[in-house]
Design a protein around this motif. Structure first.
Motif, short mmCIF file in Angstrom:
data_model
loop_
_atom_site.label_atom_id
_atom_site.label_comp_id
_atom_site.label_asym_id
_atom_site.label_seq_id
_atom_site.Cartn_x
_atom_site.Cartn_y
_atom_site.Cartn_z
N LEU A 1 8.12 -3.31 -15.72
CA LEU A 1 7.81 -2.26 -16.69
C LEU A 1 8.18 -0.90 -16.09
CD1 LEU A 1 4.24 -3.40 -17.83
CD2 LEU A 1 6.30 -3.39 -19.27
N PRO A 2 8.68 0.02 -16.91
CA PRO A 2 8.91 1.38 -16.40
C PRO A 2 7.58 2.11 -16.24
CG PRO A 2 9.40 1.28 -18.75
CD PRO A 2 9.11 -0.14 -18.32
N LEU A 3 7.46 2.89 -15.18
CA LEU A 3 6.23 3.63 -14.93
C LEU A 3 6.35 5.09 -15.30
CD1 LEU A 3 5.32 2.06 -11.46
CD2 LEU A 3 4.38 1.48 -13.71
N PHE A 4 7.61 5.59 -15.34
CA PHE A 4 7.84 6.99 -15.69
C PHE A 4 8.97 7.09 -16.73
CE2 PHE A 4 5.24 9.04 -12.52
CZ PHE A 4 5.20 8.15 -11.47
N MET B 1 0.83 -1.20 0.00
CA MET B 1 0.00 0.00 0.00
C MET B 1 0.87 1.26 0.00
SD MET B 1 -2.81 -1.49 -0.23
CE MET B 1 -3.71 0.03 -0.38
N ARG B 2 1.97 1.20 0.69
CA ARG B 2 2.87 2.36 0.71
C ARG B 2 3.40 2.67 -0.69
NH1 ARG B 2 4.95 3.55 5.96
NH2 ARG B 2 4.12 2.13 7.53
N GLN B 3 3.73 1.61 -1.41
CA GLN B 3 4.24 1.80 -2.77
C GLN B 3 3.18 2.45 -3.66
OE1 GLN B 3 5.34 -2.16 -3.81
NE2 GLN B 3 7.04 -2.25 -2.36
N PHE B 4 1.95 1.96 -3.53
CA PHE B 4 0.85 2.53 -4.33
C PHE B 4 0.59 3.98 -3.95
CE2 PHE B 4 -0.92 -2.01 -4.73
CZ PHE B 4 -0.23 -2.21 -5.92
N GLN B 5 0.63 4.28 -2.65
CA GLN B 5 0.41 5.66 -2.20
C GLN B 5 1.50 6.58 -2.73
OE1 GLN B 5 0.33 4.80 1.98
NE2 GLN B 5 -1.89 4.58 2.07
N ALA C 1 4.58 15.69 0.76
CA ALA C 1 3.17 15.48 1.06
C ALA C 1 2.95 14.26 1.94
CB ALA C 1 2.38 15.34 -0.24
N LEU C 2 3.72 13.20 1.68
CA LEU C 2 3.56 11.96 2.45
C LEU C 2 4.46 11.91 3.69
CD1 LEU C 2 3.40 9.36 -0.47
CD2 LEU C 2 1.50 10.32 0.84
N GLN C 3 5.32 12.93 3.83
CA GLN C 3 6.27 12.99 4.94
C GLN C 3 7.22 11.79 4.92
OE1 GLN C 3 3.78 13.53 8.47
NE2 GLN C 3 3.95 15.74 8.26
N TYR C 4 7.64 11.43 3.73
CA TYR C 4 8.68 10.42 3.53
C TYR C 4 9.95 11.14 3.08
CZ TYR C 4 5.22 6.57 3.39
OH TYR C 4 4.26 5.67 3.70
N SER C 5 11.04 10.44 3.10
CA SER C 5 12.24 10.95 2.45
C SER C 5 12.10 10.73 0.95
CB SER C 5 13.49 10.24 2.97
OG SER C 5 13.50 8.89 2.54
N GLN C 6 12.80 11.53 0.17
CA GLN C 6 12.74 11.35 -1.29
C GLN C 6 13.32 10.00 -1.68
OE1 GLN C 6 13.87 14.77 -3.55
NE2 GLN C 6 14.23 13.63 -5.43
N ALA C 7 14.30 9.53 -0.91
CA ALA C 7 14.88 8.21 -1.18
C ALA C 7 13.84 7.11 -1.01
CB ALA C 7 16.07 7.96 -0.25
N GLN D 1 10.75 2.18 -7.61
CA GLN D 1 11.63 1.15 -8.17
C GLN D 1 11.10 -0.25 -7.85
OE1 GLN D 1 15.39 2.24 -6.42
NE2 GLN D 1 15.96 3.60 -8.12
N GLN D 2 10.58 -0.43 -6.64
CA GLN D 2 10.04 -1.74 -6.26
C GLN D 2 8.82 -2.10 -7.11
OE1 GLN D 2 9.35 -1.33 -2.05
NE2 GLN D 2 11.54 -1.07 -1.63
#
Length: 266
Positions: free
Chosen positions: A43-46, A1-5, A22-28, A35-36
């Motif tokens: 498949l590439p998403l971006f 769910m975190r990946q989808f968010q 916005a999600l209060q995560y690190s950019q990493a 990437q996961q």
């Protein structure tokens, strides 16, 4: 769910940086989540063109499904959502010393207050725990190290833990310089305590060519007790030995397997 968010946020903000804010995560962490997903889908998403990002065809299709899934997920979470039924999982990382000597009462109190929350606890050293925070594998980490300077993480000082040099009982050392040539007992290399210990010895111009290395504070403590050398340890990790020594002294008993809190710490 975190990946989808994370994926949905990147699409809607058209920016990894803004999604992280916005999600209060690190950019990493955001980058790792994307990437996961790409590895899972193969498949590439971006498409990344300089600082610009654009959804690929696969990314556009995934966005539709993710939006539907997260909407349903929000409804599921709120089926019995009220102030007294906090649910979910919290993933905490902590050093061995923190886990053994500090976390027990805290986690016990938390579980009594929030019985429906699952706690996952991972023990490791400071650097690996910080890496797990960046990748999103952990929600929080409690480490024993100097004040953290990492713009991608929010840090708060919980307490200050003094460090002390320890040696076997009845040693005659009065100054750190007198340990020259003695065996130094270190924790493993990716531990901040090890780096501080080595830097301190260099500052005092004391050689550390003769040394032992362990990944467990308890192992280090037992080696010191056995007279194998000198170590630098958090005071909290040897408090019980100090109490034992004091109690034995009060009973006028001789102890040969104990740790003396060295009085040569500057």
């Amino acid at each position: 769910m975190r990946q989808f968010q994370s994926f949905k946020a990147v699409v809607e903000y058209n920016s990894f940086t803004k999604a992280a804010q916005a999600l209060q995560y690190s950019q990493a962490s955001i980058t790792s989540h994307i990437q996961q997903l790409e590895e899972e889908l193969r498949l590439p998403l971006f498409d990344r063109l300089g600082k610009q990002i654009h959804l690929t065809a696969a990314g556009q299709e995934l966005y539709i499904y993710v939006s539907e899934l997260l909407s349903a997920y929000s409804k599921i979470k709120n089926i019995s959502d009220d102030d007294t039924s906090l649910k979910g999982e919290i993933r905490i990382g902590a050093s061995e010393t923190i886990t053994v000597y500090k976390l027990g009462p805290v986690l016990s109190k938390f579980k009594k207050r929030y019985p429906q929350v699952t706690i996952s606890l991972i023990n490791d050293n400071c650097i690996p725990l910080r890496s797990k925070l960046h990748s999103g594998e952990l929600d929080a980490a409690i480490t024993l190290e100097p004040i953290l300077d990492d713009p991608q993480l929010a840090a708060e000082v919980c307490s200050e833990e003094p460090l002390i040099f320890v040696g076997e009982y009845n040693h005659s050392l009065t100054r750190l310089e007198e340990t020259e040539g003695m065996c130094m007992i270190f924790s493993e290399k990716n531990c901040s305590l090890r780096r501080f210990f080595e830097a301190y010895l260099i500052e005092k111009k004391i050689s550390a060519h003769n040394y032992l290395q362990f990944n467990s504070m308890e192992a280090i403590k037992q080696c010191v007790v056995s007279g194998l050398g000198i170590s630098l340890m958090p005071r909290v990790s040897v408090e019980s030995l100090l109490r034992d020594r004091k109690n034995a002294s009060n009973r006028n008993l001789q102890r040969t397997s104990d740790v003396l809190f060295a009085n040569f710490v500057s």
